[in-house]
Design a protein around this motif. Structure first.
Motif, PDB file in Angstrom:
ATOM      1  N   ALA A 170       0.689  -1.322   0.101  1.00 57.40           N
ATOM      2  CA  ALA A 170      -0.088   0.090  -0.057  1.00 57.40           C
ATOM      3  C   ALA A 170       0.917   1.330  -0.067  1.00 57.40           C
ATOM      4  CB  ALA A 170      -0.827   0.146   1.123  1.00 57.40           C
ATOM      5  N   ASP A 171       2.039   0.986   0.680  1.00 54.34           N
ATOM      6  CA  ASP A 171       2.901   2.254   0.882  1.00 54.34           C
ATOM      7  C   ASP A 171       3.962   2.730  -0.127  1.00 54.34           C
ATOM      8  OD1 ASP A 171       1.509   2.731   3.148  1.00 54.34           O
ATOM      9  OD2 ASP A 171       3.029   1.906   4.637  1.00 54.34           O
ATOM     10  N   GLU A 172       4.358   1.721  -1.079  1.00 51.83           N
ATOM     11  CA  GLU A 172       5.374   1.509  -1.939  1.00 51.83           C
ATOM     12  C   GLU A 172       5.066   1.028  -3.324  1.00 51.83           C
ATOM     13  OE1 GLU A 172       8.640  -0.680  -0.459  1.00 51.83           O
ATOM     14  OE2 GLU A 172       8.214  -0.125   1.782  1.00 51.83           O
ATOM     15  N   PRO A 173       4.504   2.219  -4.256  1.00 54.42           N
ATOM     16  CA  PRO A 173       4.170   1.894  -5.451  1.00 54.42           C
ATOM     17  C   PRO A 173       4.889   1.069  -6.469  1.00 54.42           C
ATOM     18  CG  PRO A 173       3.851   4.166  -4.886  1.00 54.42           C
ATOM     19  CD  PRO A 173       4.693   3.757  -3.883  1.00 54.42           C
ATOM     20  N   GLU A 174       6.153   1.365  -6.198  1.00 60.77           N
ATOM     21  CA  GLU A 174       7.244   0.546  -6.765  1.00 60.77           C
ATOM     22  C   GLU A 174       7.101  -1.062  -6.653  1.00 60.77           C
ATOM     23  OE1 GLU A 174       8.413   2.911  -4.933  1.00 60.77           O
ATOM     24  OE2 GLU A 174       8.221   4.553  -6.373  1.00 60.77           O
ATOM     25  N   LEU A 175       7.043  -1.344  -5.396  1.00 61.25           N
ATOM     26  CA  LEU A 175       6.829  -2.652  -4.781  1.00 61.25           C
ATOM     27  C   LEU A 175       5.730  -3.075  -5.485  1.00 61.25           C
ATOM     28  CD1 LEU A 175       8.019  -4.874  -2.943  1.00 61.25           C
ATOM     29  CD2 LEU A 175       6.952  -3.923  -1.204  1.00 61.25           C
ATOM     30  N   ALA A 176       4.406  -2.579  -5.234  1.00 57.34           N
ATOM     31  CA  ALA A 176       3.236  -2.879  -5.815  1.00 57.34           C
ATOM     32  C   ALA A 176       3.318  -3.276  -7.314  1.00 57.34           C
ATOM     33  CB  ALA A 176       2.175  -2.009  -5.612  1.00 57.34           C
ATOM     34  N   ALA A 177       3.968  -2.355  -7.975  1.00 58.25           N
ATOM     35  CA  ALA A 177       4.096  -2.695  -9.441  1.00 58.25           C
ATOM     36  C   ALA A 177       5.000  -3.994  -9.635  1.00 58.25           C
ATOM     37  CB  ALA A 177       4.788  -1.351 -10.237  1.00 58.25           C
ATOM     38  N   ALA A 178       5.985  -4.148  -8.954  1.00 56.05           N
ATOM     39  CA  ALA A 178       6.705  -5.259  -9.073  1.00 56.05           C
ATOM     40  C   ALA A 178       6.069  -6.467  -8.790  1.00 56.05           C
ATOM     41  CB  ALA A 178       8.326  -5.300  -8.139  1.00 56.05           C
ATOM     42  N   TYR A 179       5.089  -6.480  -7.783  1.00 52.04           N
ATOM     43  CA  TYR A 179       4.324  -7.672  -7.299  1.00 52.04           C
ATOM     44  C   TYR A 179       3.422  -7.989  -8.433  1.00 52.04           C
ATOM     45  CZ  TYR A 179       2.165 -10.546  -3.780  1.00 52.04           C
ATOM     46  OH  TYR A 179       1.566 -11.346  -3.005  1.00 52.04           O
ATOM     47  N   GLN A 180       2.875  -6.820  -9.109  1.00 53.19           N
ATOM     48  CA  GLN A 180       1.994  -7.097 -10.421  1.00 53.19           C
ATOM     49  C   GLN A 180       2.769  -8.021 -11.196  1.00 53.19           C
ATOM     50  OE1 GLN A 180      -1.453  -6.279 -10.777  1.00 53.19           O
ATOM     51  NE2 GLN A 180      -1.178  -7.477 -12.809  1.00 53.19           N
ATOM     52  N   ALA A 181       3.946  -7.514 -11.732  1.00 55.85           N
ATOM     53  CA  ALA A 181       4.695  -8.091 -12.669  1.00 55.85           C
ATOM     54  C   ALA A 181       5.035  -9.693 -12.430  1.00 55.85           C
ATOM     55  CB  ALA A 181       6.232  -7.384 -12.848  1.00 55.85           C
ATOM     56  N   ALA A 182       5.286  -9.997 -10.913  1.00 54.96           N
ATOM     57  CA  ALA A 182       5.555 -11.250 -10.347  1.00 54.96           C
ATOM     58  C   ALA A 182       4.163 -12.235 -10.814  1.00 54.96           C
ATOM     59  CB  ALA A 182       5.761 -11.112  -9.056  1.00 54.96           C
ATOM     60  N   HIS A 183       2.965 -11.500 -10.292  1.00 55.23           N
ATOM     61  CA  HIS A 183       1.642 -12.167 -10.773  1.00 55.23           C
ATOM     62  C   HIS A 183       1.836 -12.372 -12.275  1.00 55.23           C
ATOM     63  CE1 HIS A 183      -2.825 -12.622 -11.121  1.00 55.23           C
ATOM     64  NE2 HIS A 183      -2.580 -11.441 -11.894  1.00 55.23           N
ATOM     65  N   GLU A 184       2.111 -11.571 -13.141  1.00 53.68           N
ATOM     66  CA  GLU A 184       1.950 -11.777 -14.583  1.00 53.68           C
ATOM     67  C   GLU A 184       2.819 -12.988 -14.857  1.00 53.68           C
ATOM     68  OE1 GLU A 184       2.361  -7.878 -16.066  1.00 53.68           O
ATOM     69  OE2 GLU A 184       0.438  -7.415 -15.310  1.00 53.68           O
ATOM     70  N   ALA A 185       4.103 -12.948 -14.336  1.00 50.37           N
ATOM     71  CA  ALA A 185       5.101 -13.813 -14.579  1.00 50.37           C
ATOM     72  C   ALA A 185       4.679 -15.184 -14.332  1.00 50.37           C
ATOM     73  CB  ALA A 185       6.287 -13.510 -14.179  1.00 50.37           C
ATOM     74  N   PRO A 208      16.239 -14.813  -7.988  1.00 53.91           N
ATOM     75  CA  PRO A 208      15.959 -13.427  -7.486  1.00 53.91           C
ATOM     76  C   PRO A 208      15.299 -12.346  -8.297  1.00 53.91           C
ATOM     77  CG  PRO A 208      17.958 -14.459  -6.807  1.00 53.91           C
ATOM     78  CD  PRO A 208      17.258 -15.243  -7.918  1.00 53.91           C
ATOM     79  N   GLY A 209      14.420 -11.524  -7.792  1.00 47.88           N
ATOM     80  CA  GLY A 209      14.307 -10.219  -8.665  1.00 47.88           C
ATOM     81  C   GLY A 209      12.594 -10.446  -9.590  1.00 47.88           C
ATOM     82  N   VAL A 210      12.169 -11.686  -9.357  1.00 48.85           N
ATOM     83  CA  VAL A 210      11.069 -11.966  -9.987  1.00 48.85           C
ATOM     84  C   VAL A 210       9.761 -11.766  -8.989  1.00 48.85           C
ATOM     85  CG1 VAL A 210       9.503 -13.577 -11.459  1.00 48.85           C
ATOM     86  CG2 VAL A 210      12.104 -13.521 -11.665  1.00 48.85           C
ATOM     87  N   ASN A 211       9.766 -12.137  -7.960  1.00 53.58           N
ATOM     88  CA  ASN A 211       8.843 -11.948  -6.791  1.00 53.58           C
ATOM     89  C   ASN A 211       9.265 -11.175  -5.713  1.00 53.58           C
ATOM     90  OD1 ASN A 211       6.926 -12.272  -4.830  1.00 53.58           O
ATOM     91  ND2 ASN A 211       5.800 -13.830  -5.918  1.00 53.58           N
ATOM     92  N   PRO A 212       9.226 -10.005  -5.893  1.00 57.59           N
ATOM     93  CA  PRO A 212       9.752  -9.205  -4.574  1.00 57.59           C
ATOM     94  C   PRO A 212       9.448  -9.582  -3.303  1.00 57.59           C
ATOM     95  CG  PRO A 212       7.981  -7.784  -5.889  1.00 57.59           C
ATOM     96  CD  PRO A 212       8.307  -9.167  -6.556  1.00 57.59           C
ATOM     97  N   ILE A 213       7.968 -10.078  -2.996  1.00 54.24           N
ATOM     98  CA  ILE A 213       7.490 -10.239  -1.859  1.00 54.24           C
ATOM     99  C   ILE A 213       8.072 -11.578  -1.218  1.00 54.24           C
ATOM    100  CG2 ILE A 213       5.462 -10.728  -0.335  1.00 54.24           C
ATOM    101  CD1 ILE A 213       5.898  -7.788  -1.165  1.00 54.24           C
ATOM    102  N   GLY A 214       8.087 -12.511  -1.987  1.00 54.46           N
ATOM    103  CA  GLY A 214       8.856 -13.703  -1.760  1.00 54.46           C
ATOM    104  C   GLY A 214      10.332 -13.547  -1.526  1.00 54.46           C
ATOM    105  N   ASP A 215      11.021 -12.586  -2.502  1.00 56.17           N
ATOM    106  CA  ASP A 215      12.565 -12.427  -2.169  1.00 56.17           C
ATOM    107  C   ASP A 215      12.701 -11.584  -0.670  1.00 56.17           C
ATOM    108  OD1 ASP A 215      13.155 -13.283  -4.810  1.00 56.17           O
ATOM    109  OD2 ASP A 215      13.416 -11.235  -5.313  1.00 56.17           O
TER     110      ASP A 215
END
Length: 170
Positions: free
Chosen positions: A84-99, A145-152
């Protein structure tokens, strides 16, 4: 990360790890430093017809125990707040979802499967929630590393590491 075909020995080890018969494993997606399976890549539709969205399934007992401890610590709520607080993290998490979905769709295609029931659904709460660190760390270990930021982030906070064998402890 490259998937490796599951051998009979791998299937037996995963069954031991799970305490039940392993099912519908397509490949081993991540291994302990000693070579034993840590994450399996599972078919998107099980042999009994059940849709299975959790493509990457964490099986290593040491890993699952450590991740359960992380979940109990409240880390999921902290990570949810960071989304909620970090838009870059949210965007990377969206990309992880798509991957994740792309990986599963590729597997479905290779296996000649159609699984419309899980179209657009990934795992672990992606892309907007942090619901299951087991699934997210499984994806992080499988994808690298680098694909799923929350998992990392969760893997880094974990007391277990794929780089130090603890297989004989479990």
């Amino acid at each position: 990360m490259p998937l490796t075909p599951a051998t009979d020995e791998d299937i037996a080890e995963v069954s031991r790890q799970l305490g039940r018969e392993a099912r519908d494993i397509v490949a081993i997606a991540a291994r302990c430093i000693c070579g034993k399976p840590t994450v399996v890549h599972t078919a998107p539709r099980l042999a009994d017809g059940t849709p299975f969205p959790t493509t990457y399934y964490l099986t290593h007992r040491g890993a699952t125990s450590a991740v359960s401890t992380l979940e109990a610590s409240g880390m999921m709520a902290e990570l949810q707040q960071r989304l909620a607080d970090e838009p870059e993290l949210a965007a990377a998490y969206q990309a992880a979802h798509e991957a994740f979905i792309a990986d599963r769709d590729k597997t479905a295609h290779e296996l000649g499967l159609e699984v419309p029931e899980i179209a657009g659904i990934s795992a672990g709460g992606m892309p907007t929630r942090v619901k299951c660190l087991h699934a997210l760390i499984g994806h992080a270990l499988a994808a690298g590393p680098g694909v799923n930021p929350i998992g990392d982030i969760a893997l880094e906070a974990c007391s277990w590491s794929p780089n130090k064998c603890a297989c004989e402890s479990y």
